[in-house]
Design a protein around this motif. Structure first.
Motif, PDB file in Angstrom:
ATOM      1  N   THR A  51       0.639  -0.757  -0.343  1.00  0.00           N
ATOM      2  CA  THR A  51      -0.198  -0.058   0.504  1.00  0.00           C
ATOM      3  C   THR A  51       0.737   1.659  -0.463  1.00  0.00           C
ATOM      4  OG1 THR A  51      -0.102  -0.085   2.639  1.00  0.00           O
ATOM      5  CG2 THR A  51      -1.567  -1.059   1.633  1.00  0.00           C
ATOM      6  N   ILE A  52       0.004   2.317  -0.414  1.00  0.00           N
ATOM      7  CA  ILE A  52       0.938   3.761  -0.199  1.00  0.00           C
ATOM      8  C   ILE A  52       1.397   3.873   1.301  1.00  0.00           C
ATOM      9  CG2 ILE A  52      -0.750   4.693   0.441  1.00  0.00           C
ATOM     10  CD1 ILE A  52       1.706   5.734  -1.577  1.00  0.00           C
ATOM     11  N   LYS A  53       1.036   3.027   2.006  1.00  0.00           N
ATOM     12  CA  LYS A  53       1.084   3.346   4.025  1.00  0.00           C
ATOM     13  C   LYS A  53       2.836   2.770   3.588  1.00  0.00           C
ATOM     14  CE  LYS A  53      -2.680   3.715   6.367  1.00  0.00           C
ATOM     15  NZ  LYS A  53      -3.321   3.538   7.209  1.00  0.00           N
ATOM     16  N   SER A  56       5.510   4.848   1.629  1.00  0.00           N
ATOM     17  CA  SER A  56       6.211   5.834   3.025  1.00  0.00           C
ATOM     18  C   SER A  56       6.555   5.363   4.516  1.00  0.00           C
ATOM     19  CB  SER A  56       4.720   6.684   3.278  1.00  0.00           C
ATOM     20  OG  SER A  56       3.570   7.148   2.930  1.00  0.00           O
ATOM     21  N   GLU A  57       6.547   3.726   4.679  1.00  0.00           N
ATOM     22  CA  GLU A  57       7.831   3.571   5.647  1.00  0.00           C
ATOM     23  C   GLU A  57       8.615   3.688   4.473  1.00  0.00           C
ATOM     24  OE1 GLU A  57       6.049   0.116   7.296  1.00  0.00           O
ATOM     25  OE2 GLU A  57       4.013   1.197   8.375  1.00  0.00           O
ATOM     26  N   ASP A  93      -7.494  11.005   0.757  1.00  0.00           N
ATOM     27  CA  ASP A  93      -7.210  10.527   1.636  1.00  0.00           C
ATOM     28  C   ASP A  93      -5.098  10.936   0.655  1.00  0.00           C
ATOM     29  OD1 ASP A  93      -8.468   9.446  -0.441  1.00  0.00           O
ATOM     30  OD2 ASP A  93      -8.142   7.318  -0.064  1.00  0.00           O
ATOM     31  N   LYS A  95      -3.044  12.998   1.377  1.00  0.00           N
ATOM     32  CA  LYS A  95      -1.916  12.978   1.868  1.00  0.00           C
ATOM     33  C   LYS A  95      -0.961  12.646   1.975  1.00  0.00           C
ATOM     34  CE  LYS A  95      -1.075  15.993   5.588  1.00  0.00           C
ATOM     35  NZ  LYS A  95      -0.319  17.296   4.849  1.00  0.00           N
ATOM     36  N   ILE A  96      -1.625  11.272   2.036  1.00  0.00           N
ATOM     37  CA  ILE A  96       0.247  10.308   2.562  1.00  0.00           C
ATOM     38  C   ILE A  96       0.241   9.951   1.131  1.00  0.00           C
ATOM     39  CG2 ILE A  96      -1.590   8.340   1.991  1.00  0.00           C
ATOM     40  CD1 ILE A  96       0.169   7.009   4.004  1.00  0.00           C
ATOM     41  N   TYR A  97       0.231  10.534  -0.296  1.00  0.00           N
ATOM     42  CA  TYR A  97      -0.058  10.274  -1.185  1.00  0.00           C
ATOM     43  C   TYR A  97       1.269  11.354  -1.239  1.00  0.00           C
ATOM     44  CZ  TYR A  97      -2.945   6.546  -2.815  1.00  0.00           C
ATOM     45  OH  TYR A  97      -3.615   5.320  -3.181  1.00  0.00           O
ATOM     46  N   ASN A  99       2.077  12.780   1.262  1.00  0.00           N
ATOM     47  CA  ASN A  99       3.566  12.751   2.266  1.00  0.00           C
ATOM     48  C   ASN A  99       4.656  11.972   1.446  1.00  0.00           C
ATOM     49  OD1 ASN A  99       4.638  13.425   4.762  1.00  0.00           O
ATOM     50  ND2 ASN A  99       3.776  11.507   5.295  1.00  0.00           N
ATOM     51  N   PHE A 100       4.246  10.646   0.620  1.00  0.00           N
ATOM     52  CA  PHE A 100       5.639   9.955   0.047  1.00  0.00           C
ATOM     53  C   PHE A 100       6.197  10.648  -0.787  1.00  0.00           C
ATOM     54  CE2 PHE A 100       6.424   7.674  -3.632  1.00  0.00           C
ATOM     55  CZ  PHE A 100       7.318   6.970  -3.361  1.00  0.00           C
TER      56      PHE A 100
END
Length: 148
Positions: A51-53, A56-57, A93, A95-97, A99-100
């Motif tokens: 996933t995008i999470k 991002s990790e 949703d 924001k996480i993209y 943030n990546f």
């Protein structure tokens, strides 16, 4: 008397044929079959849907290499398209993209070529986010010196 010998010969022949058939059947049934379980050479993560999470990790880890960052960018480009804007407004949703993008741009192992590659590729597949990608990329570049 001749008929008696023929009858005995036929009976003995039938017994011998039955004996040979039984021996062949038993010989074929005694075969041992060994089943081995072959282990896959692919890493376990290939079975997991990334996933995008997860991406991002990877970008948030200090020890991620340039190659890992490039693989993460490629995965986001191919499999994790940004959510569509609704009436020119950003969805919740996104924001996480973005943030990546910031994390990759601020990463110590991301050089100018990798950041330019990310910029070009993500804008190509998500043209509606050109401005936002630029903003978060610039923020990442500003934070580059502050990131631990």
């Amino acid at each position: 008397m001749n008929e008696k010998y023929i009858l005995i010969a036929v009976v003995v022949l039938i017994i011998v044929i039955i004996f040979v058939v039984l021996v062949l059947i038993l010989k074929n049934n005694n075969k041992t079959v060994i089943v081995t379980k072959e282990r896959s050479k692919k890493p376990i993560t290939s079975k997991k849907i990334l996933t995008i999470k997860d991406m991002s990790e990877i970008a948030a880890k200090r020890k991620s290499s340039r190659e890992e960052l490039k693989k993460a960018i490629d995965h986001v480009k191919k499999s994790l398209l940004f959510p569509k804007k609704i009436n020119h407004k950003l969805p919740k949703d996104i924001k996480i993209y973005l943030n990546f993008v910031l994390l990759v741009a601020s990463h110590k192992n991301a050089d100018a070529a990798l950041i330019a590659y990310m910029d070009r590729e993500l804008k190509k597949v998500n043209p509606q986010y050109n401005t936002e990608i630029d903003i978060y990329e610039n923020e990442g570049l500003k934070e580059r010196s502050n990131r631990i």
